[in-house]
Design an enzyme around this catalytic site. Structure first.
Site, PDB file in Angstrom:
ATOM      1  N   CYS A  57      -2.228   7.712   0.495  1.00  0.00           N
ATOM      2  CA  CYS A  57      -3.463   7.216  -0.094  1.00  0.00           C
ATOM      3  C   CYS A  57      -4.496   6.761   0.948  1.00  0.00           C
ATOM      4  O   CYS A  57      -5.123   7.593   1.593  1.00  0.00           O
ATOM      5  CB  CYS A  57      -3.141   6.118  -1.100  1.00  0.00           C
ATOM      6  SG  CYS A  57      -4.474   5.832  -2.302  1.00  0.00           S
ATOM      7  N   GLU A  92       1.689   8.485  -5.062  1.00  0.00           N
ATOM      8  CA  GLU A  92       1.905   7.094  -4.657  1.00  0.00           C
ATOM      9  C   GLU A  92       2.311   6.270  -5.873  1.00  0.00           C
ATOM     10  O   GLU A  92       1.843   6.485  -6.982  1.00  0.00           O
ATOM     11  CB  GLU A  92       0.616   6.536  -4.057  1.00  0.00           C
ATOM     12  CG  GLU A  92       0.731   5.090  -3.583  1.00  0.00           C
ATOM     13  CD  GLU A  92      -0.572   4.530  -3.048  1.00  0.00           C
ATOM     14  OE1 GLU A  92      -0.503   3.644  -2.178  1.00  0.00           O
ATOM     15  OE2 GLU A  92      -1.645   4.967  -3.484  1.00  0.00           O
ATOM     16  N   LYS A 136       3.694   3.092   4.292  1.00  0.00           N
ATOM     17  CA  LYS A 136       2.242   3.192   4.392  1.00  0.00           C
ATOM     18  C   LYS A 136       1.714   2.232   5.460  1.00  0.00           C
ATOM     19  O   LYS A 136       2.029   1.042   5.461  1.00  0.00           O
ATOM     20  CB  LYS A 136       1.622   2.870   3.028  1.00  0.00           C
ATOM     21  CG  LYS A 136       0.117   3.011   2.955  1.00  0.00           C
ATOM     22  CD  LYS A 136      -0.343   2.729   1.525  1.00  0.00           C
ATOM     23  CE  LYS A 136      -1.834   2.874   1.341  1.00  0.00           C
ATOM     24  NZ  LYS A 136      -2.237   2.604  -0.067  1.00  0.00           N
TER      25      LYS A 136
END
Length: 288
Positions: free
Chosen positions: A156, A43, A115
């Site tokens: 994440c 990330e 995300k």
């Protein structure tokens, strides 16, 4: 489907995207030299920038982004699938997306993923994060074909939302990706157990390339990039927070075998929830 090698690149991205691209390129070449056909970076590969004004200067649109340009070029040159775990991309509306980019061996962009779950938390020791103040969340899960495997995307904090991975597994994903910049505090507590859980409950391989160490913007990330098999066994780990490369061989047939042994994806049932209320139970105190 045949077995093939996958790699996770562990980085310590600073605030300068050009310098981070140089680090990425060096380690991607190392991974390809070890035979990896799918290579994942962490990330925020492009830059880790906490200051709002500095972010405006560091990040641009996808067509002008140096990470995207380098990744497409490297994928074509090395003949690999190169998965930029994420980088910050300025959208058409001016907002930032925390975006993963997957480039095919011909250099074309195969898929992208924004995300979904924003890291808005208040941790111990005064550590607090509000990702939603800087980034616009995505709204779509993404699965794509690599030939030897089918890849599902996450980034994440998405790791803490098992329904995303279950949706991708039901769509055929046998390789799940979790590029991350886990904080040291949360990584020490939860990184390994959550990654192994996502692998086990979905009968899928998991590749998780991580950021590690103390970054230029002051944050500290956990490192410990992992590659986990569908039975929850760790195939490779960067057992530290330093930059580096880990490689492991995977075979999608092992995912099919795990799902045949424990067919929980098939055995899941619909159910409803009943909330039962009533008088509080009487409690028996100590004898007097």
């Amino acid at each position: 489907m045949a077995a093939f090698k996958v790699a996770a690149i562990q980085m310590r991205s600073g605030t300068d995207p050009e310098r981070n691209v140089a680090d990425m390129e060096r380690m991607v070449r190392e991974a390809a030299g070890q035979g990896a056909r799918y290579i994942q970076t962490p990330e925020m590969t492009g830059a880790m920038v906490r200051d709002a004004e500095a972010r405006k200067a560091a990040f641009t649109t996808q067509d002008k982004d140096c990470v995207a340009a380098a990744a497409g070029r490297l994928a074509a040159e090395l003949g690999v699938f190169l998965h930029v775990g994420s980088t910050a991309i300025r959208r058409a509306d001016g907002k930032l997306a925390n975006r993963a980019l997957l480039y095919a061996p011909d250099g074309s962009l195969r898929a992208s993923y924004d995300k979904i779950h924003m890291f808005d938390v208040d941790l111990d020791k005064g550590e607090s994060w509000r990702e939603s103040s800087a980034y616009e969340p995505g709204t779509e899960a993404v699965v794509t074909d690599l030939g030897e495997a089918r890849l599902g995307f996450a980034i994440c904090y998405d790791l803490r939302f098992p329904q995303l991975f279950r949706t991708e597994a039901l769509a055929g994903a046998d390789l799940l990706s979790v590029p991350a910049a886990f904080t040291r505090q949360t990584g020490e507590a939860h990184w390994h157990v959550l990654l192994r859980a996502r692998a086990i409950e979905n009968g899928a391989f998991v590749v998780a390339a991580a950021q590690g160490g103390v970054h230029e913007d002051g944050r500290e990330t956990y490192g410990h990039s992992l590659i986990v098999d569908p039975w929850g066994r760790v195939l490779a780990e960067a057992d530290h927070a330093e930059p580096g490369v880990i490689v492991a061989e995977i075979d999608a047939a092992q995912s099919a075998a795990a799902r045949a042994k424990i067919p929980n994806l098939k055995n899941a049932r619909e159910f409803t929830l009943e909330t039962v209320t009533g008088p509080a139970p009487a409690l028996r105190g100590a004898a007097s």
